[in-house]
Design an enzyme around this catalytic site. Structure first.
Site, short mmCIF file in Angstrom:
data_model
loop_
_atom_site.label_atom_id
_atom_site.label_comp_id
_atom_site.label_asym_id
_atom_site.label_seq_id
_atom_site.Cartn_x
_atom_site.Cartn_y
_atom_site.Cartn_z
N ILE A 1 0.84 -1.19 0.00
CA ILE A 1 0.00 0.00 0.00
C ILE A 1 0.88 1.25 0.00
O ILE A 1 2.03 1.21 0.44
CB ILE A 1 -0.96 -0.01 1.22
CG1 ILE A 1 -1.98 1.13 1.14
CG2 ILE A 1 -0.21 -0.03 2.52
CD1 ILE A 1 -3.11 1.04 2.16
N CYS A 2 0.33 2.35 -0.49
CA CYS A 2 0.93 3.67 -0.44
C CYS A 2 2.12 3.77 -1.39
O CYS A 2 1.98 3.58 -2.58
CB CYS A 2 1.27 4.02 1.01
SG CYS A 2 1.71 5.73 1.32
N ALA A 3 3.29 4.06 -0.89
CA ALA A 3 4.49 4.16 -1.73
C ALA A 3 5.03 2.78 -2.10
O ALA A 3 5.70 2.63 -3.13
CB ALA A 3 5.57 4.97 -1.02
#
Length: 183
Positions: free
Chosen positions: A102-104
């Protein structure tokens, strides 16, 4: 009981790491939180202190049903640069275990190491160029393509974690946890 490895690093996103661990444990998953560093003590991106269950080196030979990565910076970079973690991801990918980030981390970890080639994926806005070889799904909070699951960022951490749980233990398990959390 499903077994999940959650590798963590200094600088991982607080909300994402805690949400992943909590939701999966509420859903009856055996979660192993493993520090990629030489200490179990981790300081998250926003200062939360978290103690891992083990060091990654202690579980590097084990097989899990899933490996789930939180994002956050510079945590995602630390994950990307951990040779043992990349070996673990490759070993699990060959066995079609669920790989989730998730995210970066979808861009910084999965993109850098080729896990999203010819896949649809999402990530934190601004990191999409790192999804090398993938089709970026800008408007989706969570994207599943084969055994690769990606999530957008902190606000979608609950959806992401419930999706991981649903893939491992089924829709009813995910719904029960979601209902208990008032989702």
């Amino acid at each position: 009981m499903s077994k999940v490895l959650v590798p963590i690093a200094n600088g991982n996103e607080d909300i994402e790491a805690i949400t992943i661990i909590d939701v999966l444990r509420r859903g009856g998953v055996e979660v192993t939180v493993a520090s990629i560093h030489e200490s179990k003590q981790i300081v998250m991106a926003h200062g939360t202190k978290l103690e891992a269950d083990v060091l990654l080196t202690e579980v590097g030979e084990q097989i899990f049903d899933a490996v789930v990565l939180a994002g956050g910076m510079p945590g995602a970079e630390h994950l990307r640069d951990c040779e043992l973690l990349i070996d673990i991801l490759e070993k699990h990918d060959i066995q079609d275990a669920l790989l989730a980030a998730i995210c970066a981390s979808p861009a910084v970890v999965f993109g850098t190491h080729g896990f999203v080639v010819d896949k649809q994926a999402t990530c934190y806005p601004g990191f999409e160029d790192g999804l090398i070889g993938a089709e970026y799904m800008a408007n989706e909070p969570v994207v599943m393509d084969d055994n690769i699951l990606t999530g957008k960022g902190p606000a979608t951490a609950m959806i992401f974690a419930l999706t991981v749980l649903g893939n491992l233990n089924g829709y009813d398990a995910a719904k029960n946890v979601a209902d208990g959390l008032l989702c």
